[in-house]
Design a protein around this motif. Sequence first.
Motif, mmCIF file in Angstrom:
data_model
loop_
_atom_site.group_PDB
_atom_site.id
_atom_site.type_symbol
_atom_site.label_atom_id
_atom_site.label_comp_id
_atom_site.label_asym_id
_atom_site.label_seq_id
_atom_site.Cartn_x
_atom_site.Cartn_y
_atom_site.Cartn_z
ATOM 1 N N THR A 60 0.824 -1.206 0.000
ATOM 2 C CA THR A 60 0.000 0.000 0.000
ATOM 3 C C THR A 60 0.856 1.253 0.000
ATOM 4 O OG1 THR A 60 -1.707 -1.195 1.217
ATOM 5 C CG2 THR A 60 -1.838 1.181 1.294
ATOM 6 N N TYR A 61 2.109 1.128 0.426
ATOM 7 C CA TYR A 61 2.938 2.303 0.662
ATOM 8 C C TYR A 61 3.785 2.641 -0.568
ATOM 9 C CZ TYR A 61 4.687 5.778 3.907
ATOM 10 O OH TYR A 61 4.950 6.961 4.541
ATOM 11 N N CYS A 62 3.122 3.082 -1.624
ATOM 12 C CA CYS A 62 3.798 3.540 -2.832
ATOM 13 C C CYS A 62 2.771 4.254 -3.706
ATOM 14 C CB CYS A 62 4.449 2.385 -3.598
ATOM 15 S SG CYS A 62 3.308 1.067 -4.048
ATOM 16 N N TYR A 63 3.254 5.011 -4.671
ATOM 17 C CA TYR A 63 2.348 5.667 -5.604
ATOM 18 C C TYR A 63 1.624 4.616 -6.443
ATOM 19 C CZ TYR A 63 5.177 9.896 -4.716
ATOM 20 O OH TYR A 63 5.834 10.953 -4.151
ATOM 21 N N SER A 64 0.377 4.897 -6.777
ATOM 22 C CA SER A 64 -0.379 3.952 -7.606
ATOM 23 C C SER A 64 0.237 3.826 -8.993
ATOM 24 C CB SER A 64 -1.832 4.410 -7.727
ATOM 25 O OG SER A 64 -1.922 5.669 -8.391
ATOM 26 N N PHE A 65 0.873 4.909 -9.482
ATOM 27 C CA PHE A 65 1.468 4.897 -10.817
ATOM 28 C C PHE A 65 2.909 4.394 -10.811
ATOM 29 C CE2 PHE A 65 1.842 9.152 -8.951
ATOM 30 C CZ PHE A 65 3.203 9.351 -8.981
ATOM 31 N N GLU A 66 3.459 4.115 -9.627
ATOM 32 C CA GLU A 66 4.844 3.652 -9.526
ATOM 33 C C GLU A 66 4.943 2.567 -8.459
ATOM 34 O OE1 GLU A 66 8.793 3.220 -10.459
ATOM 35 O OE2 GLU A 66 7.220 4.285 -11.552
ATOM 36 N N PRO A 67 4.340 1.393 -8.723
ATOM 37 C CA PRO A 67 4.443 0.308 -7.745
ATOM 38 C C PRO A 67 5.899 -0.103 -7.565
ATOM 39 C CG PRO A 67 3.565 -0.496 -9.832
ATOM 40 C CD PRO A 67 3.602 1.000 -9.935
ATOM 41 N N ASN A 68 6.221 -0.469 -6.335
ATOM 42 C CA ASN A 68 7.613 -0.815 -6.026
ATOM 43 C C ASN A 68 7.718 -2.327 -5.800
ATOM 44 O OD1 ASN A 68 10.270 -0.874 -5.263
ATOM 45 N ND2 ASN A 68 9.897 -0.159 -3.176
ATOM 46 N N ARG A 215 11.844 -13.865 -3.097
ATOM 47 C CA ARG A 215 12.440 -13.282 -4.301
ATOM 48 C C ARG A 215 11.575 -13.548 -5.524
ATOM 49 N NH1 ARG A 215 18.652 -14.499 -5.066
ATOM 50 N NH2 ARG A 215 18.554 -13.396 -3.066
ATOM 51 N N GLY A 216 10.948 -14.710 -5.576
ATOM 52 C CA GLY A 216 10.087 -15.035 -6.712
ATOM 53 C C GLY A 216 8.877 -14.111 -6.800
ATOM 54 N N VAL A 217 8.333 -13.745 -5.652
ATOM 55 C CA VAL A 217 7.186 -12.828 -5.642
ATOM 56 C C VAL A 217 7.627 -11.453 -6.117
ATOM 57 C CG1 VAL A 217 5.514 -11.657 -4.160
ATOM 58 C CG2 VAL A 217 5.991 -14.097 -3.824
ATOM 59 N N ARG A 218 8.793 -11.009 -5.647
ATOM 60 C CA ARG A 218 9.292 -9.699 -6.083
ATOM 61 C C ARG A 218 9.551 -9.694 -7.592
ATOM 62 N NH1 ARG A 218 14.268 -8.709 -2.286
ATOM 63 N NH2 ARG A 218 13.926 -10.840 -1.578
ATOM 64 N N LEU A 223 7.816 -8.150 -13.174
ATOM 65 C CA LEU A 223 7.474 -8.554 -14.535
ATOM 66 C C LEU A 223 6.016 -8.283 -14.871
ATOM 67 C CD1 LEU A 223 9.384 -11.976 -14.696
ATOM 68 C CD2 LEU A 223 10.016 -9.821 -15.816
ATOM 69 N N PHE A 224 5.159 -8.295 -13.843
ATOM 70 C CA PHE A 224 3.720 -8.135 -14.084
ATOM 71 C C PHE A 224 3.140 -7.164 -13.050
ATOM 72 C CE2 PHE A 224 -0.733 -9.814 -14.029
ATOM 73 C CZ PHE A 224 -1.041 -9.484 -15.352
ATOM 74 N N PRO A 225 3.331 -5.860 -13.262
ATOM 75 C CA PRO A 225 2.885 -4.854 -12.298
ATOM 76 C C PRO A 225 1.406 -4.937 -11.902
ATOM 77 C CG PRO A 225 4.344 -3.856 -13.919
ATOM 78 C CD PRO A 225 4.070 -5.252 -14.390
ATOM 79 N N PRO A 226 0.496 -5.364 -12.803
ATOM 80 C CA PRO A 226 -0.915 -5.461 -12.371
ATOM 81 C C PRO A 226 -1.109 -6.383 -11.169
ATOM 82 C CG PRO A 226 -0.809 -5.509 -14.757
ATOM 83 C CD PRO A 226 0.610 -5.582 -14.264
ATOM 84 N N LEU A 227 -0.232 -7.382 -11.015
ATOM 85 C CA LEU A 227 -0.338 -8.271 -9.868
ATOM 86 C C LEU A 227 -0.099 -7.510 -8.572
ATOM 87 C CD1 LEU A 227 -0.613 -11.095 -8.633
ATOM 88 C CD2 LEU A 227 1.843 -11.431 -9.058
ATOM 89 N N GLN A 228 0.919 -6.657 -8.570
ATOM 90 C CA GLN A 228 1.191 -5.871 -7.368
ATOM 91 C C GLN A 228 0.081 -4.844 -7.131
ATOM 92 O OE1 GLN A 228 4.982 -3.921 -7.196
ATOM 93 N NE2 GLN A 228 4.768 -3.430 -5.032
ATOM 94 N N ARG A 229 -0.471 -4.300 -8.214
ATOM 95 C CA ARG A 229 -1.574 -3.352 -8.045
ATOM 96 C C ARG A 229 -2.781 -4.025 -7.412
ATOM 97 N NH1 ARG A 229 0.496 -1.314 -13.158
ATOM 98 N NH2 ARG A 229 1.331 0.800 -12.805
#
Length: 498
Positions: A60-68, A215-218, A223-229
């Motif tokens: 939750t602690y990042c910009y929506s347009f710049e997932p970390n 590490r695999g989750v990171r 590779l697939f930012p929508p997953l983190q979103r």
Amino acid sequence: MKPDHEVVIVGAGFSGLCVGIRLRRAGMRDFVILDAAPGVGGVWHHNTYPGVAVDIPSATYCYSFEPNPRWSRAFAPGAEVRAYAEHCADKYRLRPHLRLNTRVEGAGFDETADLWRVRTSAGEVTARFLVCAVGPLDQPRDPDIPGLDGFAGKVVHTARWDHGHDLTGERVAVIGTGASGLQVIPEIAGRAARLHVYQRTPIWVFPKVDFAVPRGVRRAFGLFPPLQRLVRLVTTAASEVVMVLGIVHYSKVPFLVRAAEAVCRAHLRRQVPDRALRRRLTPSYGFGCKRPSFSNRYLPTFARDDVELVTDPIEKITPRGIVTADGAEREIDTLVLATGFRILEPGATPPFPVVGPGGVELGAFWDRERYQSYEGLAVPQMPNFWLMNGPYTVTGASWFSIIEAGTTHIVRCLAEARRRRAVRVVVRQGPHDAFTADMRRRMKGTILGQPSCAGSRSYYFDRHGDSPYVRPQSGFHVWRRSRTFDLDDYAYTPGGRS
């Protein structure tokens, strides 16, 4: 008169960086970001005490347009948050706009030229528009205890940690058991020969589901930012349920607050077997009246033989130690102040003198007339001025969602000013008063409007008894309002004359 810049932003924390990013995206490049610190990150640049970390899930602690995708833990350590701020400053090309090591000392509105004159440690800077993006956790608060200045040992505030001072083998006292104290106390215990923790008000503590992110989750997040979103959406929604449904809409669903209290009490029972100690660590105020936190290490610390929880009021500080109301003096070598920040008071909100037309100073006005705003950002007394994190700003959503909503509001106003060729933009009195009245009305139905908050000593409240730190609405509502508020709620003056 042509100002030095179209926009001056004060503060290079995540709020100020977000304003800069959005301005560049909108094609507005004539701006500078001023900050007294030598680096970006705001509160995360200054707070480097042992154990510092976010107290909400990292996703939750990042910009929506710049997932970390690089967070190493479910609750990221402070060093990674600072690195994320540096990354954003680089990626979004904000370095040329930064003026670091530049302290803002005050700002005054020039009514003749319709611009702001900003006084800084490096000289005056003029701007058509001024955005104060200094976060609420900016100015450390020292406790008002007699004798503090006369203590002969080392004094350090958690917000200005001295890494050159070694606590190993020392007698240490910590004053304060809020969010910072909760993190630093377990780190000191075991290093110090003896640790005394002075508690005025206990804190509600949730179990902390913290773990190293595989590490695999990171790699999958990268590779697939929508997953983190998606993960961000889930964690934000969970925060909304507890903080908005339970606290903001307390009168409708009081059982959610009771459920949260039950979880915290069960966590306390599991971690502190001693019943008498448990009573002293149990808050007497309702959940949500004061900022809660997460920890699996804080509560068990008080069961250690070398740690003492002191709940007797502090009477004074002597050159050698601390004297409590029962007459006992505990001698110490180092005093750690985990006493938080100055927030809802003159000199803190805003963090420097802001003088508008007619000589009205904003901080003094708010202190006298009660804190008020339009959408948490603007006031009729201050043309061409917005204050990120102003009165009635913070809701249960992600802090970054709050920042982004405020930035969207400001950039919409600036774009409209350009479209109308306006040199003066000011929110109208009617919409401002209607918003403030609505916030005060809604606040009565929140947990903050209940008698159970009387003993919380929370920074949510000001000296008038109001709680303008909190916005009693959902994060979704704030997001929607930033995109749909009526631009004609502001008055636009072209040609330099009002």
